[in-house]
Design a protein around this motif. Structure first.
Motif, PDB file in Angstrom:
ATOM      1  N   UNK A 154       0.964  -1.070   0.059  1.00  0.00           N
ATOM      2  CA  UNK A 154       0.168   0.044  -0.012  1.00  0.00           C
ATOM      3  C   UNK A 154       0.921   1.349  -0.082  1.00  0.00           C
ATOM      4  N   UNK A 155       2.168   1.087  -0.035  1.00  0.00           N
ATOM      5  CA  UNK A 155       3.055   2.259  -0.045  1.00  0.00           C
ATOM      6  C   UNK A 155       3.665   2.161  -1.390  1.00  0.00           C
ATOM      7  N   UNK A 156       3.514   3.224  -2.117  1.00  0.00           N
ATOM      8  CA  UNK A 156       4.353   3.208  -3.449  1.00  0.00           C
ATOM      9  C   UNK A 156       5.286   4.312  -3.338  1.00  0.00           C
ATOM     10  N   UNK A 157       6.361   4.019  -3.965  1.00  0.00           N
ATOM     11  CA  UNK A 157       7.540   4.957  -4.131  1.00  0.00           C
ATOM     12  C   UNK A 157       7.921   5.297  -5.532  1.00  0.00           C
ATOM     13  N   UNK A 158       7.469   6.939  -5.630  1.00  0.00           N
ATOM     14  CA  UNK A 158       7.859   7.331  -7.020  1.00  0.00           C
ATOM     15  C   UNK A 158       9.357   8.457  -6.743  1.00  0.00           C
ATOM     16  N   UNK A 159      10.374   8.061  -7.826  1.00  0.00           N
ATOM     17  CA  UNK A 159      11.480   8.909  -7.956  1.00  0.00           C
ATOM     18  C   UNK A 159      11.494  10.098  -8.822  1.00  0.00           C
ATOM     19  N   UNK A 160      11.768  11.280  -8.230  1.00  0.00           N
ATOM     20  CA  UNK A 160      11.961  12.196  -9.405  1.00  0.00           C
ATOM     21  C   UNK A 160      13.445  12.717  -9.393  1.00  0.00           C
ATOM     22  N   UNK A 161      13.966  13.678 -10.197  1.00  0.00           N
ATOM     23  CA  UNK A 161      15.409  14.279 -10.333  1.00  0.00           C
ATOM     24  C   UNK A 161      15.550  15.094  -9.247  1.00  0.00           C
ATOM     25  N   UNK A 162      14.908  16.238  -9.009  1.00  0.00           N
ATOM     26  CA  UNK A 162      15.396  17.110  -7.861  1.00  0.00           C
ATOM     27  C   UNK A 162      13.788  17.753  -7.281  1.00  0.00           C
ATOM     28  N   UNK A 163      14.113  18.603  -6.309  1.00  0.00           N
ATOM     29  CA  UNK A 163      12.880  19.064  -5.456  1.00  0.00           C
ATOM     30  C   UNK A 163      11.975  19.616  -6.282  1.00  0.00           C
ATOM     31  N   UNK A 164      12.514  20.271  -7.261  1.00  0.00           N
ATOM     32  CA  UNK A 164      11.690  21.146  -8.212  1.00  0.00           C
ATOM     33  C   UNK A 164      10.541  20.185  -8.883  1.00  0.00           C
ATOM     34  N   UNK A 165      10.791  19.110  -9.256  1.00  0.00           N
ATOM     35  CA  UNK A 165      10.049  18.096  -9.813  1.00  0.00           C
ATOM     36  C   UNK A 165       8.848  17.532  -8.666  1.00  0.00           C
ATOM     37  N   UNK A 166       9.080  17.647  -7.555  1.00  0.00           N
ATOM     38  CA  UNK A 166       8.077  16.991  -6.532  1.00  0.00           C
ATOM     39  C   UNK A 166       6.801  17.363  -6.633  1.00  0.00           C
ATOM     40  N   UNK A 167       6.447  18.652  -7.119  1.00  0.00           N
ATOM     41  CA  UNK A 167       4.866  18.914  -6.915  1.00  0.00           C
ATOM     42  C   UNK A 167       4.227  18.169  -8.171  1.00  0.00           C
ATOM     43  N   UNK A 168       4.612  18.393  -9.342  1.00  0.00           N
ATOM     44  CA  UNK A 168       4.031  17.699 -10.442  1.00  0.00           C
ATOM     45  C   UNK A 168       3.960  15.990 -10.188  1.00  0.00           C
ATOM     46  N   UNK A 169       5.120  15.474  -9.773  1.00  0.00           N
ATOM     47  CA  UNK A 169       4.758  14.054  -9.486  1.00  0.00           C
ATOM     48  C   UNK A 169       3.771  13.815  -8.243  1.00  0.00           C
ATOM     49  N   UNK A 170       3.733  14.732  -7.221  1.00  0.00           N
ATOM     50  CA  UNK A 170       2.841  14.698  -6.350  1.00  0.00           C
ATOM     51  C   UNK A 170       1.614  14.813  -6.906  1.00  0.00           C
ATOM     52  N   UNK A 171       1.066  15.549  -7.981  1.00  0.00           N
ATOM     53  CA  UNK A 171      -0.071  15.743  -8.681  1.00  0.00           C
ATOM     54  C   UNK A 171      -0.506  14.380  -9.364  1.00  0.00           C
ATOM     55  N   UNK A 172       0.605  13.842  -9.988  1.00  0.00           N
ATOM     56  CA  UNK A 172       0.116  12.746 -10.645  1.00  0.00           C
ATOM     57  C   UNK A 172      -0.400  11.503  -9.678  1.00  0.00           C
ATOM     58  N   UNK A 173       0.125  11.512  -8.578  1.00  0.00           N
ATOM     59  CA  UNK A 173      -0.283  10.614  -7.698  1.00  0.00           C
ATOM     60  C   UNK A 173      -1.491  10.695  -6.894  1.00  0.00           C
ATOM     61  N   UNK A 174      -1.566  12.196  -6.427  1.00  0.00           N
ATOM     62  CA  UNK A 174      -2.967  12.798  -5.655  1.00  0.00           C
ATOM     63  C   UNK A 174      -4.091  12.585  -6.712  1.00  0.00           C
ATOM     64  N   UNK A 175      -3.810  12.623  -7.990  1.00  0.00           N
ATOM     65  CA  UNK A 175      -4.964  12.546  -8.891  1.00  0.00           C
ATOM     66  C   UNK A 175      -5.427  10.883  -8.954  1.00  0.00           C
ATOM     67  N   UNK A 176      -4.752  10.040  -8.490  1.00  0.00           N
ATOM     68  CA  UNK A 176      -5.281   8.589  -8.609  1.00  0.00           C
ATOM     69  C   UNK A 176      -6.309   8.508  -7.523  1.00  0.00           C
ATOM     70  N   UNK A 177      -7.340   7.901  -7.962  1.00  0.00           N
ATOM     71  CA  UNK A 177      -8.561   7.476  -7.140  1.00  0.00           C
ATOM     72  C   UNK A 177      -7.970   6.793  -5.633  1.00  0.00           C
TER      73      UNK A 177
END
Ligand code: RBF
Length: 157
Positions: A55-78
């Motif tokens: 139930x814990x998924x890990x997503x890796x992004x290059x730098x902190x600047x990319x965190x919000x977009x990846x967070x949005x991709x995750x948060x938009x999942x039902x």
């Protein structure tokens, strides 16, 4: 320090409701030694509180600047209930420090408000590496652990 925040959940007890929740942890690769320690702190905390591994998924992004977009991709999942963002921006090594920190903080807040889901800001913004280390499992605790406790608390557990 984690123990001094009364608003955070009690991290000693298993929370049965967590077994049904799903959380994504987004980790920035910049200053990876620090962000891996933050990830360990967040992961161990969720596991200790009773969240199943799958139930814990890990997503890796290059730098902190990319965190919000990846967070949005995750948060938009039902099926994702909350997101934890982990990063480390060190001032001494970053002329863009203020821009990055501000953009990341604002971006993460926006994702949280837009999605109506808890999105934790587990991003260290420190003057030097020593300060970062002390907040990634050192004298000042582990901010990854605190970020995990924050979303657990915001989910009502
Ligand atoms: N990302 C971090 O997570 N921490 C940093 O300390 C950091 N320092 C950077 C310094 C400069 C000069 C630049 C251009 C980028 C830095 N980044 C850092 C990467 C940033 O978050 C992002 O990945 C890149 O700017 C690409 O969008």
């Amino acid at each position: 320090m984690a123990g001094t925040h009364t608003a955070l959940s009690d991290n000693r007890k298993t929370k049965p409701g967590l077994a049904k929740r799903r959380i994504s942890i987004v980790v920035a690769e910049w200053n990876a030694d620090i962000t891996e320690a933050l990830f360990e702190g967040a992961w161990e905390t969720l596991r200790k509180l009773g969240m199943p591994k799958d139930h814990i998924k890990r997503v890796t992004v290059p730098g902190s600047f990319e965190l919000p977009l990846a967070a949005q991709w995750e948060a938009s999942k039902k099926d994702v209930d909350a997101v934890i963002c982990l990063g480390c921006v060190i001032q001494g090594e970053t002329a863009h420090f203020d821009y990055i920190c501000q953009a990341v903080a604002y971006g993460i807040m926006r994702v949280s408000l837009k999605s109506s889901k808890p999105v934790a800001f587990g991003v260290l913004t420190t003057l030097d590496k020593k300060q970062a280390l002390s907040r990634a499992g050192g004298a000042h605790g582990n901010k990854g652990e605190e970020a995990a406790l924050t979303v657990v608390s915001m989910l009502g557990h």
